[in-house]
Write an enzyme that holds these catalytic residues in place. Sequence first.
Site, mmCIF file in Angstrom:
data_model
loop_
_atom_site.group_PDB
_atom_site.id
_atom_site.type_symbol
_atom_site.label_atom_id
_atom_site.label_comp_id
_atom_site.label_asym_id
_atom_site.label_seq_id
_atom_site.Cartn_x
_atom_site.Cartn_y
_atom_site.Cartn_z
ATOM 1 C CG ASP A 1 -1.991 -1.041 1.132
ATOM 2 O OD1 ASP A 1 -2.280 -1.484 0.004
ATOM 3 O OD2 ASP A 1 -2.545 -1.432 2.179
ATOM 4 C CG HIS B 1 25.525 6.254 -11.498
ATOM 5 N ND1 HIS B 1 24.819 6.151 -12.663
ATOM 6 C CD2 HIS B 1 26.133 7.468 -11.565
ATOM 7 C CE1 HIS B 1 24.986 7.250 -13.401
ATOM 8 N NE2 HIS B 1 25.789 8.059 -12.751
ATOM 9 C CG ASP C 1 27.189 12.798 -8.334
ATOM 10 O OD1 ASP C 1 26.390 13.756 -8.293
ATOM 11 O OD2 ASP C 1 27.513 12.221 -9.394
ATOM 12 C CG ASP D 1 24.667 16.020 -11.479
ATOM 13 O OD1 ASP D 1 25.184 15.463 -10.498
ATOM 14 O OD2 ASP D 1 24.685 15.537 -12.638
ATOM 15 C CG HIS E 1 32.140 9.463 -16.402
ATOM 16 N ND1 HIS E 1 32.235 10.836 -16.455
ATOM 17 C CD2 HIS E 1 32.696 9.093 -15.227
ATOM 18 C CE1 HIS E 1 32.807 11.274 -15.342
ATOM 19 N NE2 HIS E 1 33.111 10.234 -14.585
ATOM 20 C CG HIS F 1 24.723 15.084 -17.725
ATOM 21 N ND1 HIS F 1 23.835 15.822 -16.982
ATOM 22 C CD2 HIS F 1 25.545 14.495 -16.818
ATOM 23 C CE1 HIS F 1 24.105 15.652 -15.686
ATOM 24 N NE2 HIS F 1 25.143 14.867 -15.550
ATOM 25 C CG HIS G 1 21.711 12.010 -16.933
ATOM 26 N ND1 HIS G 1 22.062 10.697 -16.938
ATOM 27 C CD2 HIS G 1 22.593 12.607 -16.085
ATOM 28 C CE1 HIS G 1 23.103 10.501 -16.119
ATOM 29 N NE2 HIS G 1 23.430 11.651 -15.596
ATOM 30 C CD GLU H 1 29.062 14.397 -14.645
ATOM 31 O OE1 GLU H 1 29.153 13.494 -13.788
ATOM 32 O OE2 GLU H 1 27.993 14.764 -15.132
ATOM 33 C CE1 TYR I 1 34.930 8.354 -10.553
ATOM 34 C CE2 TYR I 1 35.455 8.406 -12.906
ATOM 35 C CZ TYR I 1 34.770 8.927 -11.817
ATOM 36 O OH TYR I 1 33.934 10.004 -11.981
ATOM 37 N NE ARG J 1 30.835 11.941 -10.534
ATOM 38 C CZ ARG J 1 30.724 10.691 -10.105
ATOM 39 N NH1 ARG J 1 31.590 9.769 -10.491
ATOM 40 N NH2 ARG J 1 29.765 10.339 -9.279
ATOM 41 C CD GLU K 1 28.068 16.189 -11.763
ATOM 42 O OE1 GLU K 1 28.039 15.378 -10.812
ATOM 43 O OE2 GLU K 1 27.351 16.090 -12.771
HETATM 44 N N1 GLY Z 1 24.666 12.289 -10.711
HETATM 45 C C1 GLY Z 1 24.671 11.681 -11.973
HETATM 46 C C2 GLY Z 1 25.640 12.323 -12.863
HETATM 47 O O1 GLY Z 1 26.548 12.956 -12.415
HETATM 48 O O2 GLY Z 1 25.506 12.292 -14.050
HETATM 49 MN MN MN Z 2 26.519 13.925 -10.558
HETATM 50 MN MN MN Z 3 26.227 14.695 -13.738
#
Ligand code: GLY
Ligand code: MN
Ligand code: MN
Length: 439
Positions: free
Chosen positions: A36, A240, A257, A268, A347, A351, A358, A381, A385, A403, A405
């Site tokens: 529920d 992630h 992050d 972000d 990566h 974005h 995103h 970003e 790693y 990272r 960002e």
């Molecule tokens: N937090 C997801 C990214 O940095 O794209």
């Molecule tokens: Mn991020």
């Molecule tokens: Mn991002």
Amino acid sequence: MNNREFPRRRKKLMDMMGDDTIAIIPTAPVYIRNRDVEFSYRPDSDFYYLTGYPEPEAVAVLVPGRSYGEFILFCRENDPVMETWNGRRAGLEGAVSQYGADDAFPVEDMDEILPGLLENRERVFYTMGNNVSFDQRVLGWVNQVRKRSRAGVSAPDEYVSLNHFLHEMRLYKSRAEVAAMRKAARISAKAHKQAMQVCRPGMMEFQIEAELKYVFMQNGARDPAYPCIVGGGANGCILHYTENSSVLNDGDLLLIDAGAEYDCYASDITRTFPVNGQFTAAQREAYEIVLEAQAAAIKKIKPGNHWDEPHNAAVKILTQGMVELGILKGKVSQLIKEKAFTKYYMHRTGHWLGMDVHDVGDYKVEGEWRTFESGMVLTVEPGLYLPASSEGLDRRWWDIGIRIEDDVLITDTGNEILSDNAPKDADAIESLMAHGIAA
Ligand code: GLY
Ligand code: MN
Ligand code: MN
């Protein structure tokens, strides 16, 4: 969001759609968490962008040139019993008075009313593929109209995805949207500073997550824009990572992050800092390279440059840096050509950012990388790693995950970093963690 925004957006979209068209935009469904219990509700971004209407079970219909009104909202009616159990509803009257609908009907009556609205329209703007059962209903309504062709009624014979027009609009942020995004970024920056100040070895990652969410909410952001990533040591090498369930160890880095959502606009931000407040020599060396890569990428963000330029700038600095540190061996240009850097930087450098973290918007136009224009917002970003499991990686670098960002608005003359309040200079971070002031 300023209430004048929504009619302006609808008008712009309808002008692009042209005459003899209709657009159908359902909001997001309610998702069940377990039995529920529902997940907290978040409207569909396209729907909310056009309506500002926050309740579930709603469908916006735009009918350019319709004499009885161009904006129709199908939504939930007032219902005292349901409202006692589950919360207030704007009802049909509120849909008109609060949300500017020209007409509002109960969502249950859609099957009866929608076919009539489709009559004599040539094109249906509707995005297929997001909700299969709703897709079937749309096809069914059009088929019903088709069956009436002998009565002289013509049915639409073209389906057009809304993505092209609508997502192109969403890519360029208005002044009000930038204000919401700036607010989201400021709140998030404050949360990152708080995380730096409270972090101590021995704490759990989720305790840091608690601090982030506390600052988000205390400052007016009800939810994060995406699940917070709080990864210490090796966990910082999982892009992630969201379990956030490990203890934070003395001597490790912590990668956070996390971004607040404000009025359905995302921020972000990623910051990486030492759990105990002081970078080791190796951590600092790797950190400086990522920071330099980010600065080089941000410098490329200005009108006229294209989408791939920041990424290329970051890749160059990261690869050079990895060669200098002995992490990669070979000639920089060759390593870039062979994409050797992807072993430790797998990566892209950013974005689009907006209502969705995103966000929507094409990255290429007619096969070419898109050119930056004022009003677009993107993230920058870069990262490195270096998990202990990497083959051939010297022990010195083991489990360093970094990272950095930021959220960047493109202006007429260059860019503005919306998330600038979160310190990222290594000395400034150490100073904030030691003395509560970012030097
Ligand atoms: N937090 C997801 C990214 O940095 O794209
Ligand atoms: Mn991020
Ligand atoms: Mn991002």
